[in-house]
Design an enzyme around this catalytic site. Structure first.
Site, PDB file in Angstrom:
ATOM      1  N   ASN A 154    -128.301  40.195  31.601  1.00  0.00           N
ATOM      2  CA  ASN A 154    -129.495  40.295  32.018  1.00  0.00           C
ATOM      3  C   ASN A 154    -130.581  40.319  31.202  1.00  0.00           C
ATOM      4  O   ASN A 154    -131.570  40.158  31.027  1.00  0.00           O
ATOM      5  CB  ASN A 154    -130.214  41.958  32.005  1.00  0.00           C
ATOM      6  CG  ASN A 154    -129.420  42.909  31.209  1.00  0.00           C
ATOM      7  OD1 ASN A 154    -127.938  42.370  30.378  1.00  0.00           O
ATOM      8  ND2 ASN A 154    -129.943  43.730  30.733  1.00  0.00           N
ATOM      9  N   GLU A 251    -121.336  47.842  23.852  1.00  0.00           N
ATOM     10  CA  GLU A 251    -122.550  48.468  24.272  1.00  0.00           C
ATOM     11  C   GLU A 251    -123.158  48.791  25.515  1.00  0.00           C
ATOM     12  O   GLU A 251    -122.566  47.646  26.462  1.00  0.00           O
ATOM     13  CB  GLU A 251    -124.109  47.507  23.832  1.00  0.00           C
ATOM     14  CG  GLU A 251    -123.935  47.795  22.262  1.00  0.00           C
ATOM     15  CD  GLU A 251    -124.060  48.752  21.898  1.00  0.00           C
ATOM     16  OE1 GLU A 251    -124.596  50.038  22.733  1.00  0.00           O
ATOM     17  OE2 GLU A 251    -124.101  48.847  20.707  1.00  0.00           O
ATOM     18  N   CYS A 285    -130.400  48.207  30.785  1.00  0.00           N
ATOM     19  CA  CYS A 285    -129.575  48.953  29.870  1.00  0.00           C
ATOM     20  C   CYS A 285    -130.499  50.658  29.819  1.00  0.00           C
ATOM     21  O   CYS A 285    -130.163  50.855  30.328  1.00  0.00           O
ATOM     22  CB  CYS A 285    -128.403  48.928  28.939  1.00  0.00           C
ATOM     23  SG  CYS A 285    -129.870  48.115  27.324  1.00  0.00           S
ATOM     24  N   GLU A 465    -125.436  48.235  16.695  1.00  0.00           N
ATOM     25  CA  GLU A 465    -125.894  47.042  17.125  1.00  0.00           C
ATOM     26  C   GLU A 465    -127.186  47.149  16.152  1.00  0.00           C
ATOM     27  O   GLU A 465    -128.123  47.901  16.227  1.00  0.00           O
ATOM     28  CB  GLU A 465    -125.894  46.217  18.454  1.00  0.00           C
ATOM     29  CG  GLU A 465    -125.018  45.687  18.657  1.00  0.00           C
ATOM     30  CD  GLU A 465    -125.194  44.511  19.540  1.00  0.00           C
ATOM     31  OE1 GLU A 465    -124.272  44.001  19.816  1.00  0.00           O
ATOM     32  OE2 GLU A 465    -125.829  44.808  20.964  1.00  0.00           O
TER      33      GLU A 465
HETATM   34  P1  NAP Z   1    -120.216  43.430  33.351  1.00  0.00           P
HETATM   35  O1  NAP Z   1    -120.387  43.248  35.099  1.00  0.00           O
HETATM   36  O2  NAP Z   1    -119.686  44.340  33.064  1.00  0.00           O
HETATM   37  O3  NAP Z   1    -120.291  41.975  32.663  1.00  0.00           O
HETATM   38  C1  NAP Z   1    -120.563  41.648  31.710  1.00  0.00           C
HETATM   39  C2  NAP Z   1    -119.676  40.672  31.145  1.00  0.00           C
HETATM   40  O4  NAP Z   1    -118.036  41.077  30.719  1.00  0.00           O
HETATM   41  C3  NAP Z   1    -120.430  39.247  31.568  1.00  0.00           C
HETATM   42  O5  NAP Z   1    -119.674  38.130  30.539  1.00  0.00           O
HETATM   43  C4  NAP Z   1    -118.474  39.588  32.266  1.00  0.00           C
HETATM   44  O6  NAP Z   1    -118.199  38.367  32.886  1.00  0.00           O
HETATM   45  C5  NAP Z   1    -117.473  39.812  31.204  1.00  0.00           C
HETATM   46  N1  NAP Z   1    -116.484  40.417  32.231  1.00  0.00           N
HETATM   47  C6  NAP Z   1    -116.459  41.319  33.025  1.00  0.00           C
HETATM   48  N2  NAP Z   1    -114.856  42.397  32.646  1.00  0.00           N
HETATM   49  C7  NAP Z   1    -114.192  41.958  31.049  1.00  0.00           C
HETATM   50  C8  NAP Z   1    -112.975  41.640  31.540  1.00  0.00           C
HETATM   51  N3  NAP Z   1    -112.256  42.756  31.873  1.00  0.00           N
HETATM   52  N4  NAP Z   1    -112.754  41.447  30.162  1.00  0.00           N
HETATM   53  C9  NAP Z   1    -113.667  40.379  29.591  1.00  0.00           C
HETATM   54  N5  NAP Z   1    -115.385  40.324  29.881  1.00  0.00           N
HETATM   55  C10 NAP Z   1    -115.478  40.903  30.955  1.00  0.00           C
HETATM   56  O7  NAP Z   1    -121.850  43.263  33.368  1.00  0.00           O
HETATM   57  P2  NAP Z   1    -123.353  42.835  34.207  1.00  0.00           P
HETATM   58  O8  NAP Z   1    -123.588  42.727  35.559  1.00  0.00           O
HETATM   59  O9  NAP Z   1    -123.434  41.222  33.375  1.00  0.00           O
HETATM   60  O10 NAP Z   1    -124.243  43.588  32.993  1.00  0.00           O
HETATM   61  C11 NAP Z   1    -124.324  44.779  33.511  1.00  0.00           C
HETATM   62  C12 NAP Z   1    -124.026  46.242  33.500  1.00  0.00           C
HETATM   63  O11 NAP Z   1    -124.556  45.864  31.432  1.00  0.00           O
HETATM   64  C13 NAP Z   1    -125.277  47.542  32.882  1.00  0.00           C
HETATM   65  O12 NAP Z   1    -123.828  48.325  33.052  1.00  0.00           O
HETATM   66  C14 NAP Z   1    -126.085  47.718  31.565  1.00  0.00           C
HETATM   67  O13 NAP Z   1    -125.931  48.637  31.532  1.00  0.00           O
HETATM   68  C15 NAP Z   1    -124.973  46.767  31.211  1.00  0.00           C
HETATM   69  N6  NAP Z   1    -126.204  46.838  29.523  1.00  0.00           N
HETATM   70  C16 NAP Z   1    -125.594  47.153  28.404  1.00  0.00           C
HETATM   71  C17 NAP Z   1    -126.656  46.887  27.389  1.00  0.00           C
HETATM   72  C18 NAP Z   1    -126.275  48.011  25.996  1.00  0.00           C
HETATM   73  O14 NAP Z   1    -126.998  47.012  25.182  1.00  0.00           O
HETATM   74  N7  NAP Z   1    -125.829  48.804  26.397  1.00  0.00           N
HETATM   75  C19 NAP Z   1    -127.237  46.279  27.847  1.00  0.00           C
HETATM   76  C20 NAP Z   1    -127.776  45.263  28.486  1.00  0.00           C
HETATM   77  C21 NAP Z   1    -126.817  45.501  29.787  1.00  0.00           C
HETATM   78  P3  NAP Z   1    -118.692  37.511  33.856  1.00  0.00           P
HETATM   79  O15 NAP Z   1    -119.914  37.947  34.355  1.00  0.00           O
HETATM   80  O16 NAP Z   1    -117.229  36.149  34.249  1.00  0.00           O
HETATM   81  O17 NAP Z   1    -117.720  38.538  35.235  1.00  0.00           O
END
Ligand code: NAP
Length: 484
Positions: A154, A251, A285, A465
Site C-alpha cells: 500500500n 508494524e 493502515c 519507526e
Molecule cells: P501482508 O500480506 O502481511 O504482506 C506484507 C509483506 O509481508 C509482503 O511483502 C508479503 O509478501 C510479506 N509476507 C507475508 N507473510 C510473510 C511471511 N510469513 N514471511 C515473510 N514475508 C511475509 O500485508 P499486505 O496485504 O501487503 O498489507 C496490508 C496490511 O499491512 C494491512 O493489514 C495494513 O494494516 C498493514 N499495514 C500496516 C502499516 C503500519 O505501519 N502499521 C502500514 C501499511 C500497511 P508477499 O507479497 O509475497 O505475500
C-alpha cells in the site's frame, strides 16, 4: 503491441534473474489488461545468496564513516526526487493510487532518506560521570549486521524507505523483499541507492512470494534484525519464526476510530472521515474505519457524509480529478466485497458497496465506497480490519462511551477526536489507546521526523519507526569503561 519489461533482482552488486528463471506478472488494478512487468520468482537459493552477500559486505560498510554513508543517501534521495513524476506514474499503474499521491509518495521517500542522512550525524552515545578520575565511561552505538526489510503494497516506496534509510546510515546491510503485488516501486528505490554508488552487497533486492523467500529472510543465522510492515497475522508468524537473538519490529493492522460528539463539528468530521477513510480506497493502515458519533447528531452527520461520499469521483488514478482509485488486487476486491456482504447482514448499508463494472470500470477492481449505520459494537465490520473503502458509523452516548468503544479493540494504531473543547482534547490524548493520536486531523498521515507505531496488536511492543526513534532499532549499545 508493447513489450512487457522484465525486472531483475539486485544481489551482491548485480542485477540478476532468479536461479530458476521463473517470473511472475504484475498488472494494473485499474485495467488488468495493462501488464506492468515481469518480476523474478525468487526461491530459497536467491534469498540465501542475498543474505550471504549482505553478510559479506557488513564489515567494510560498518567501518565507513557516517558522513560517507550519508553522501550516498543524499544522492539516492536526489535521484528519487528527480524521477518522482515517472516513478509515480509507475506506482499508480502497479498499485492503483492516484498519480498525485503516488508522486507525493516518492517525494516523501526522498525526504525520509534525506532526513536520516542528516539526523544520524548527530546521533551518538553518552558519557557517564564516575568516581575514578582515570576512567572514562561512555557508550558507543553500533550497527547490528544484516537486516531484512519486508514491506507491504500500500506504500511500496515510502514504507521501505523509512526502514532502509536508517538501517543503512547506521551501518547495517540490507536484504529487501517488497510485496509481490507492488514490486516495481521498491525496485526504483533500490535503483536510487545503486546509482548513488552503494557498495556491492550492502543493499540487496529480492522479489518472490513470501512462502518461497520468507523462511530464509526470517530464519537465516546471519539475519540480526527484521523490520516488517504488513498484516497482523503475517507479523505474528514472522515474530514467532525469528530466533531469540533476532530483533523484530512489526508494524501491523489497525481499526482506527474517529469520534465526533457536537453538532458544530459535523462538517469538519465529515471532511476528515472522507479523507481519512476513503482516500487510497481505504487501503491505509491508519485509515478511518469506525466513526463514533453522538446519537443525537448521527442523522445529520450521516446525511452529510453520504452526500459527500456519493460525489466522489472513482476511476483510474492516472486520470486527473479522480478521488478514489481501484482496490489494489483481485484478492483485496474479494475481501472487501465479502465484508460488505457480512455488513449487510449485520447493519444498514446507506451508501455504495457495489462493485463497479460498467464502461471504464470493466477491467479494474473498483468498489463504490460504502457506509454502514446501525452497526452493533460487536459486529465483525466494527471490529475486524477490512482494509478497503468501508466505514462503520457507531452510535455513542457522550465522551466516556465513545472512548470505551474506541478502546474496545484488539488494535491501537491511530485515532482522532473532532472537537473544540480543549478539556476533551487533553483527556483524549491521555485516555486513548493508540500509538498515533490526532485531534481535528485525519487518522491518516504522519511526519518523517516524529515516531510512528501502534499499541496492542498494531505493533510489536519493541521499537518505533520514523524520527530519531527509527534509528534505535538499527543500533546496539556498548558501554565502554576506559581506564588509563
Ligand atoms: P501482508 O500480506 O502481511 O504482506 C506484507 C509483506 O509481508 C509482503 O511483502 C508479503 O509478501 C510479506 N509476507 C507475508 N507473510 C510473510 C511471511 N510469513 N514471511 C515473510 N514475508 C511475509 O500485508 P499486505 O496485504 O501487503 O498489507 C496490508 C496490511 O499491512 C494491512 O493489514 C495494513 O494494516 C498493514 N499495514 C500496516 C502499516 C503500519 O505501519 N502499521 C502500514 C501499511 C500497511 P508477499 O507479497 O509475497 O505475500
Amino acid at each position: 503491441m508493447t513489450t512487457v519489461p522484465t525486472f531483475l533482482n539486485y544481489i551482491d552488486g548485480e542485477w540478476c534473474a532468479s536461479r530458476s528463471g521463473a517470473t511472475f506478472e504484475n498488472v494494473n488494478p485499474a485495467d488488468t489488461r495493462d501488464v506492468v512487468g515481469q518480476f523474478q520468482s525468487s526461491g530459497e537459493a536467491d534469498a540465501q545468496a542475498a543474505v550471504r552477500a549482505a553478510a559479506a559486505a557488513f564489515a567494510s560498510w560498518k567501518r565507513l564513516s557516517t558522513g560517507a554513508r550519508a553522501k550516498m543517501l543524499l544522492s539516492a534521495s536526489a535521484y528519487l526526487e528527480q524521477h518522482a513524476a515517472r516513478f509515480g506514474e509507475e506506482l499508480t499503474r502497479e498499485e492503483g493510487k492516484q498519480k498525485s499521491l503516488a508522486i507525493d509518495e516518492f517525494m516523501r521517500a526522498a525526504q525520509t532518506i534525506r532526513y536520516y542522512a542528516i539526523e544520524a550525524q548527530s546521533y551518538g552515545g553518552e558519557t557517564f560521570p564516575n568516581d575514578d578520575a582515570d576512567m572514562t565511561v561512555y557508550t558507543v552505538r553500533e550497527p547490528l549486521g544484516v537486516v531484512t526489510v519486508i514491506s507491504p503494497w500500500n506504500f511500496p516506496v515510502s514504507i521501505p524507505a523509512r526502514k532502509i534509510a536508517p538501517a543503512l546510515i547506521c551501518g547495517n546491510t540490507v536484504v529487501f523483499k517488497p510485496a509481490s503485488d507492488a514490486p516495481l516501486s521498491g525496485l526504483r528505490l533500490t535503483e536510487a541507492f545503486v546509482q548513488a554508488g552503494i557498495p556491492k552487497g550492502v543493499l540487496n533486492f529480492v522479489t518472490g512470494s513470501a512462502s518461497a523467500v520468507g523462511p530464509v529472510l526470517v530464519g537465516a543465522r546471519e539475519v540480526k534484525a527484521i523490520s516488517f510492515t504488513g498484516s497482523t497475522s503475517a507479523g505474528e508468524q514472522i515474530h514467532r519464526a525469528a530466533s531469540m537473538s533476532t530483533r523484530t519490529q512489526m508494524e501491523l493492522g489497525g481499526k482506527n476510530p474517529l469520534i465526533v460528539l457536537d453538532a458544530q463539528d459535523i462538517d469538519r468530521a465529515v471532511d476528515l472521515t472522507v479523507k481519512g477513510g476513503f482516500s487510497l480506497s481505504g487501503q491505509a493502515c491508519t485509515g478511518t474505519s469506525r466513526v463514533l458519533v453522538a446519537r443525537e447528531i448521527r442523522a445529520a452527520f450521516v446525511e452529510r457524509l453520504v452526500t459527500r461520499t456519493a460525489a466522489l469521483k472513482i476511476g483510474n488514478g492516472l486520470q486527473p480529478g479522480i478521488d478514489i482509485g481501484p482496490l489494489a488486487t483481485a484478492g483485496q476486491l474479494r475481501t472487501v466485497l465479502d465484508y460488505i456482504e457480512i455488513g449487510k447482514r449485520e447493519a444498514t448499508l446507506v451508501c455504495g458497496g457495489e462493485q463497479l463494472m460498467h464502461d471504464t470500470y470493466a477491467h479494474g477492481y473498483f468498489v463504490a465506497p460504502a457506509i454502514f449505520t446501525d452497526v452493533p459494537r460487536d459486529a465483525r465490520i466494527a471490529r475486524e480490519e477490512i482494509f478497503g473503502p468501508v466505514i462503520s458509523v457507531i452510535d455513542v452516548d457522550g465522551y466516556d462511551d465513545a472512548l470505551a468503544v474506541a478502546n474496545d479493540s484488539d488494535y491501537g494504531l491511530a485515532a482522532s477526536l473532532v472537537t473544540q473543547d480543549v478539556r476533551l482534547m487533553h483527556r483524549f490524548a491521555n485516555d486513548i489507546e493508540a500509538g498515533t493520536v490526532k485531534i481535528n486531523r485525519t487518522t491518516t498521515g504522519n511526519l518523517v521526523n516524529a515516531p510512528f507505531g501502534g499499541l496492542k496488536q498494531s505493533s510489536t511492543a519493541t521499537f518505533r519507526e520514523s524520527g530519531r526513534d527509527g534509528l534505535e532499532f538499527y543500533q546496539q549499545i556498548k558501554t565502554v569503561y576506559r581506564g588509563v
